[in-house]
Motif scaffolding. Structure first.
Motif, PDB file in Angstrom:
ATOM      1  N   ASP A 108      17.338  26.627  73.316  1.00  0.00           N
ATOM      2  CA  ASP A 108      17.014  27.123  71.988  1.00  0.00           C
ATOM      3  C   ASP A 108      17.573  26.179  70.940  1.00  0.00           C
ATOM      4  O   ASP A 108      18.741  25.790  71.002  1.00  0.00           O
ATOM      5  CB  ASP A 108      17.603  28.519  71.783  1.00  0.00           C
ATOM      6  CG  ASP A 108      17.404  29.011  70.359  1.00  0.00           C
ATOM      7  OD1 ASP A 108      16.255  29.338  70.015  1.00  0.00           O
ATOM      8  OD2 ASP A 108      18.384  29.047  69.604  1.00  0.00           O
ATOM      9  N   GLY A 109      16.752  25.796  69.994  1.00  0.00           N
ATOM     10  CA  GLY A 109      17.207  24.918  68.930  1.00  0.00           C
ATOM     11  C   GLY A 109      16.073  24.566  67.993  1.00  0.00           C
ATOM     12  O   GLY A 109      14.903  24.842  68.276  1.00  0.00           O
ATOM     13  N   GLY A 110      16.403  23.944  66.881  1.00  0.00           N
ATOM     14  CA  GLY A 110      15.406  23.577  65.890  1.00  0.00           C
ATOM     15  C   GLY A 110      14.596  22.366  66.307  1.00  0.00           C
ATOM     16  O   GLY A 110      14.791  21.774  67.371  1.00  0.00           O
ATOM     17  N   TYR A 111      13.683  21.982  65.434  1.00  0.00           N
ATOM     18  CA  TYR A 111      12.859  20.806  65.674  1.00  0.00           C
ATOM     19  C   TYR A 111      13.716  19.549  65.623  1.00  0.00           C
ATOM     20  O   TYR A 111      14.643  19.442  64.826  1.00  0.00           O
ATOM     21  CB  TYR A 111      11.746  20.710  64.628  1.00  0.00           C
ATOM     22  CG  TYR A 111      10.738  21.825  64.711  1.00  0.00           C
ATOM     23  CD1 TYR A 111       9.651  21.740  65.558  1.00  0.00           C
ATOM     24  CD2 TYR A 111      10.881  22.971  63.937  1.00  0.00           C
ATOM     25  CE1 TYR A 111       8.724  22.769  65.638  1.00  0.00           C
ATOM     26  CE2 TYR A 111       9.964  24.002  64.012  1.00  0.00           C
ATOM     27  CZ  TYR A 111       8.885  23.896  64.861  1.00  0.00           C
ATOM     28  OH  TYR A 111       7.975  24.917  64.938  1.00  0.00           O
ATOM     29  N   GLY A 112      13.382  18.604  66.499  1.00  0.00           N
ATOM     30  CA  GLY A 112      14.018  17.301  66.423  1.00  0.00           C
ATOM     31  C   GLY A 112      15.373  17.187  67.091  1.00  0.00           C
ATOM     32  O   GLY A 112      16.059  16.173  66.902  1.00  0.00           O
ATOM     33  N   VAL A 113      15.783  18.170  67.905  1.00  0.00           N
ATOM     34  CA  VAL A 113      17.075  18.065  68.589  1.00  0.00           C
ATOM     35  C   VAL A 113      16.909  17.597  70.034  1.00  0.00           C
ATOM     36  O   VAL A 113      17.892  17.496  70.761  1.00  0.00           O
ATOM     37  CB  VAL A 113      17.850  19.406  68.552  1.00  0.00           C
ATOM     38  CG1 VAL A 113      18.172  19.785  67.130  1.00  0.00           C
ATOM     39  CG2 VAL A 113      17.080  20.513  69.267  1.00  0.00           C
ATOM     40  N   GLY A 114      15.684  17.324  70.474  1.00  0.00           N
ATOM     41  CA  GLY A 114      15.464  16.735  71.796  1.00  0.00           C
ATOM     42  C   GLY A 114      15.282  17.737  72.915  1.00  0.00           C
ATOM     43  O   GLY A 114      15.565  17.421  74.079  1.00  0.00           O
ATOM     44  N   LYS A 115      14.767  18.933  72.617  1.00  0.00           N
ATOM     45  CA  LYS A 115      14.611  19.939  73.663  1.00  0.00           C
ATOM     46  C   LYS A 115      13.613  19.492  74.735  1.00  0.00           C
ATOM     47  O   LYS A 115      13.869  19.658  75.935  1.00  0.00           O
ATOM     48  CB  LYS A 115      14.159  21.273  73.058  1.00  0.00           C
ATOM     49  CG  LYS A 115      15.143  21.871  72.067  1.00  0.00           C
ATOM     50  CD  LYS A 115      14.730  23.267  71.638  1.00  0.00           C
ATOM     51  CE  LYS A 115      13.329  23.329  71.042  1.00  0.00           C
ATOM     52  NZ  LYS A 115      13.191  22.499  69.814  1.00  0.00           N
ATOM     53  N   THR A 116      12.477  18.941  74.317  1.00  0.00           N
ATOM     54  CA  THR A 116      11.483  18.507  75.299  1.00  0.00           C
ATOM     55  C   THR A 116      12.010  17.341  76.111  1.00  0.00           C
ATOM     56  O   THR A 116      11.756  17.249  77.324  1.00  0.00           O
ATOM     57  CB  THR A 116      10.169  18.129  74.601  1.00  0.00           C
ATOM     58  OG1 THR A 116       9.678  19.252  73.860  1.00  0.00           O
ATOM     59  CG2 THR A 116       9.112  17.724  75.621  1.00  0.00           C
ATOM     60  N   HIS A 117      12.745  16.432  75.490  1.00  0.00           N
ATOM     61  CA  HIS A 117      13.394  15.330  76.203  1.00  0.00           C
ATOM     62  C   HIS A 117      14.282  15.890  77.315  1.00  0.00           C
ATOM     63  O   HIS A 117      14.229  15.429  78.468  1.00  0.00           O
ATOM     64  CB  HIS A 117      14.220  14.507  75.211  1.00  0.00           C
ATOM     65  CG  HIS A 117      14.884  13.301  75.808  1.00  0.00           C
ATOM     66  ND1 HIS A 117      14.853  12.067  75.207  1.00  0.00           N
ATOM     67  CD2 HIS A 117      15.628  13.143  76.936  1.00  0.00           C
ATOM     68  CE1 HIS A 117      15.538  11.202  75.947  1.00  0.00           C
ATOM     69  NE2 HIS A 117      16.024  11.843  76.995  1.00  0.00           N
TER      70      HIS A 117
END
Length: 367
Positions: A108-117
């Protein structure tokens, strides 16, 4: 108009006006066998080479480093025998006991923190052959159920070690029940789960429909995951990305004719065509394209059309296909009402991705 690729668009390594002309997305009506939908459940090309050691945690956000540690351990823990007794399906085996405790992680986190990475890195790090791991967006998962049917999807994915779901969204009550039931069945089969979203599992559905009416399904989903918060600068708090200024119709058309493998479509016509093609086929719709050129881009007229455009934007972004456009900038595609409504996260994501692809397309225009 022919949909074959032009092979005569280059001379001495420099582009010129391609003899066959650009293709048209509106002329394509792909038919996608169910087997392809399953085989393509791997991280998209943009994330082929990502790994945990290529993720750069923000030193001011300890949760990012913690996420790498937790996910590395989670991947290592999936290296043993499948919970049903092996890594393969056991058609006549006794039903396995459901694992105790959460059988997944939820980033869980906002856009641009690298979740998909991080999610793709988990897929790569899990010690199992690719055929025993699945990676797809929430929409791709629901499309798979639509193509195979519920029971066949359970059988197909039930022998997997890991199912990764990117951009976990619950946009309507039907999907809530469908995915809740599917994941429950897969957990019973011993499949580990991992997902990304911008909303904690217990909060899924808020702002989209009457969450109280589906509290049981939503809480059931929540029980399958250990929430793993990833802090960082939230895209939603930074406002819309600055989209590049559009080019003229003439510039876009000239670039389309000069670029081998490009498509050229009128934006309103493309929106109408998307309504006739099932979203599960949008990936195939872009097969072989080196660039998408659009003239007359304007505000999207309604929610259904907007959601179809979101899916197309995701598929283009996954495949790293540049998008060259005339008309309004991409940050003007969706109305204020849409950006403030229940699907706002999807629209912000689409704007961000189309903006990135528009920047990639700028070199296609001769200076």
């Amino acid at each position: 108009m022919s949909t074959s690729l032009s092979t005569s668009g280059y001379t001495s390594g420099r582009p010129h006006i391609a003899d066959a002309g650009p293709q048209a997305l509106c002329a394509r009506e792909p038919r996608v066998p169910a087997e392809r939908l399953v085989a393509e459940m791997v991280p998209p090309p943009r994330f082929d080479s990502v790994r945990f050691d290529t993720y750069n945690p923000d030193p001011t956000q300890p949760s990012q480093s913690e996420a790498v540690t937790v996910l590395s351990g989670f991947a290592a823990g999936l290296g043993g025998a499948h919970a049903s007794g092996s890594g393969r399906k056991r058609w006549f085996s006794k039903k396995p006991a459901a694992p105790a405790g959460p059988r997944g992680v939820y980033l869980d986190g906002g856009y641009g923190v690298g979740k998909t990475h991080l999610l793709a890195s988990l897929w790569h790090a899990t010690p199992a052959e690719p055929a025993l791991k699945a990676f797809g967006t929430f929409v791709e998962l629901t499309n798979l159920v639509g193509a195979l049917g519920f029971q066949q999807t359970v059988q197909t994915l039930g022998g997997h070690r890991l199912l990764c779901i990117d951009e976990f969204e619950l946009d309507d009550p039907g999907d809530t029940v469908l995915v809740s039931s599917l994941l429950s069945r897969l957990v019973e089969q011993g499949v580990a789960l991992a997902a990304t979203s911008n909303t904690l599992p217990g909060k899924l559905g808020e702002g989209r429909f009457a969450a109280a009416d589906f509290l049981r399904e939503i809480q059931g989903l929540s029980a399958h995951f250990r929430p793993l918060r990833i802090d960082g600068q939230d895209y939603r708090h930074r406002g819309l990305p600055q989209a590049p200024a559009p080019f003229s119709d003439e510039q876009v058309t000239k670039a389309a004719y000069a670029t081998e493998g490009a498509s050229l479509d009128d934006f309103p016509g493309l929106l109408e065509h998307l309504a006739r093609v099932h979203p599960s086929r949008y990936g195939a719709l872009t097969d072989g394209l080196t660039a998408v050129c659009l003239t007359g881009v304007g505000p999207v007229p309604d929610q259904s059309t907007a959601l179809r455009l979101v899916v197309l934007a995701d598929r283009l972004y996954d495949r790293e296909v540049p998008v060259l456009a005339s008309g309004v900038p991409f940050d003007k595609l969706f109305s204020e009402e849409m950006l403030n409504g229940g699907y706002r996260k999807k629209y912000f994501r689409a704007i961000s991705r189309l903006t990135a692809l528009a920047r990639d397309a700028k070199p296609l225009v001769s200076q």
